[in-house]
Design an enzyme around this catalytic site. Sequence first.
Site, PDB file in Angstrom:
ATOM      1  N   SER A   9       0.647  12.470  10.925  1.00 39.64           N
ATOM      2  CA  SER A   9       0.981  12.272  12.292  1.00 39.64           C
ATOM      3  C   SER A   9       1.334  13.355  13.209  1.00 39.64           C
ATOM      4  O   SER A   9       0.855  13.594  14.205  1.00 39.64           O
ATOM      5  CB  SER A   9       1.634  10.912  12.395  1.00 39.64           C
ATOM      6  OG  SER A   9       1.299   9.690  11.866  1.00 39.64           O
ATOM      7  N   ASP A 325       2.173   1.784   7.538  1.00 41.53           N
ATOM      8  CA  ASP A 325       1.226   2.573   6.574  1.00 41.53           C
ATOM      9  C   ASP A 325       1.967   2.325   5.351  1.00 41.53           C
ATOM     10  O   ASP A 325       1.360   3.056   4.186  1.00 41.53           O
ATOM     11  CB  ASP A 325       1.090   3.939   6.805  1.00 41.53           C
ATOM     12  CG  ASP A 325       0.366   4.274   7.987  1.00 41.53           C
ATOM     13  OD1 ASP A 325      -0.547   3.544   8.348  1.00 41.53           O
ATOM     14  OD2 ASP A 325       0.577   5.506   8.693  1.00 41.53           O
ATOM     15  N   ARG A 397      -4.526   5.025   0.865  1.00 37.92           N
ATOM     16  CA  ARG A 397      -3.269   4.441   0.503  1.00 37.92           C
ATOM     17  C   ARG A 397      -3.384   3.104  -0.498  1.00 37.92           C
ATOM     18  O   ARG A 397      -2.551   3.062  -1.118  1.00 37.92           O
ATOM     19  CB  ARG A 397      -2.703   3.810   1.952  1.00 37.92           C
ATOM     20  CG  ARG A 397      -2.302   4.884   2.762  1.00 37.92           C
ATOM     21  CD  ARG A 397      -1.450   4.623   3.872  1.00 37.92           C
ATOM     22  NE  ARG A 397      -1.596   5.479   5.128  1.00 37.92           N
ATOM     23  CZ  ARG A 397      -1.027   6.613   5.167  1.00 37.92           C
ATOM     24  NH1 ARG A 397      -0.323   7.333   4.296  1.00 37.92           N
ATOM     25  NH2 ARG A 397      -1.258   7.492   6.463  1.00 37.92           N
TER      26      ARG A 397
HETATM   27  C1  S3P Z   1      -0.789   6.485  13.397  1.00 34.49           C
HETATM   28  C2  S3P Z   1      -0.427   5.424  13.947  1.00 34.49           C
HETATM   29  C3  S3P Z   1      -0.642   4.325  12.752  1.00 34.49           C
HETATM   30  C4  S3P Z   1      -0.663   4.566  11.646  1.00 34.49           C
HETATM   31  C5  S3P Z   1      -1.869   5.747  11.472  1.00 34.49           C
HETATM   32  C6  S3P Z   1      -1.197   6.987  12.019  1.00 34.49           C
HETATM   33  C7  S3P Z   1      -0.299   7.839  14.168  1.00 34.49           C
HETATM   34  O1  S3P Z   1      -2.011   3.821  13.703  1.00 34.49           O
HETATM   35  O2  S3P Z   1      -1.351   3.520  10.888  1.00 34.49           O
HETATM   36  O3  S3P Z   1      -1.798   6.004   9.939  1.00 34.49           O
HETATM   37  O4  S3P Z   1      -0.461   8.958  13.890  1.00 34.49           O
HETATM   38  O5  S3P Z   1      -0.324   7.525  15.661  1.00 34.49           O
HETATM   39  P1  S3P Z   1      -1.656   2.641  14.807  1.00 34.49           P
HETATM   40  O6  S3P Z   1      -0.961   3.527  15.867  1.00 34.49           O
HETATM   41  O7  S3P Z   1      -3.274   2.396  15.196  1.00 34.49           O
HETATM   42  O8  S3P Z   1      -1.060   1.326  14.240  1.00 34.49           O
END
Ligand code: S3P
Length: 443
Positions: A9, A325, A397
């Site tokens: 992220s 996650d 995952r």
């Molecule tokens: C993420 C936000 C999450 C997460 C994804 C990474 C991010 O998704 O599930 O693996 O980096 O902003 P959502 O914001 O759609 O829930």
Amino acid sequence: MVGVPGDKSISHRWLILAATANGRSVIHGLPPSLDVLSSAMCLAAISPRARPGLDAWARGVPAAAEGHGSTWNLRSDGRSSPVLEVEGEGRDAVVAPSGDLHCGNSATAMRLLAGVVSAGRFRSVLTGDDSLSSRPMERVAAPLRAMGASVATSDGCPPIVIDGGPLKGIQHRTRVPSAQVKGAVLLAGLAADGATTVEEPLPTRDHTERALAALGAPVRVEGTMVSVERFQHRGLEGAVPGDPSSAAFLVAAAALTGSRLEVGGVGLNPTRTRFLDVMARMGIKTEQRVSSVVLDEPAGSIDVLPGGDLVGVRVEREELPLVIDEIPVLAMLASHARGETWFLGAGELRVKESDRLAGLAEGIHSLGGDVGDEGEDLVVAGGGLRGGVADPRGDHRLAMAFAVAALAADAPSVIEGVESADVSFPGFVEALREIGGRVETVP
Ligand code: S3P
């Protein structure tokens, strides 16, 4: 001590900020994961000045991946994978891509980049693989449209066709808590006239606002409301901390096998470590130690201490976005716990890389456990797994969560297609072995 690849992220966001900076950026510890490569390649297509640096980093990546993770497992200071060095000429120097922006498997890449290209006076077409092509995109298209970009989706899904334009700030209330949508709107807000505000029903990971604040942008955070105004940042420098979502698999593996473990150089941003609270309620004792803060992101170590038996817990709707996650690995831990574990309001898992609620139910059944997925809730029966053959259907995952749970099953298990772990955790199998897991791979 083991390390984990850099945080996915954070990497997407720092890459975007580096490619759109006015000046030079140096980023250590970007993970060689396929998702992050997707962002880097899309940015190379729209940012000519940053392209040589992005290309050079991407060329170095196979070397790290071929090391099967040993590069970051040996050193956990985030400085072992190739360094990215790019020059940027600012957001205004972003150009029309000559082809589609292919985001691979990564919704984060697609949604955040949608925010970036919405401010460019050109057309962009964002595409993805089969899994990404069925994921909902109106949640990001709608606010970008309201800001002034012309955004078309295909029945709500990719491809997204964006004709960028002059943007104006908006006040946006997200229906679904999503850090990707928040990030996209804030990135677009950097190029908009007037203030842009995003309000979320529940808190989500806050990497975008932390990085922007560290770069001096006028970001204001009040509870679950974030606002930003037009701002051009300069270059950034830092080492991406290890990904706590990847560390979660190793923490779970250590707990299930009764091993002591220290994961070093890992991100400890509180919007990402809630899974440790859930694990603590299940009976897994850990300690966190922050040893550095880079671009407002705390990092340090997670120690797994000897613990007792696992017990079932309730994961409430309110905390769900903060463990979104980690639910696959928490659910697989729960299958070894005494008593039921409830995950309430987990419907968002149906629109991740796969339908993770259905995938988890199927995987737990295949491995000899019991589970129910009712509407938005997942109820894991607990009591242990007999072992069996599980198919994570290409979802990274799920593959890693099944593999971790299999370590504690009564009989050896087969997890099909575990190489999908490369999407976020190249070197996963080697890391499991390093902490004492008995894992064989068959081509
Ligand atoms: C993420 C936000 C999450 C997460 C994804 C990474 C991010 O998704 O599930 O693996 O980096 O902003 P959502 O914001 O759609 O829930």
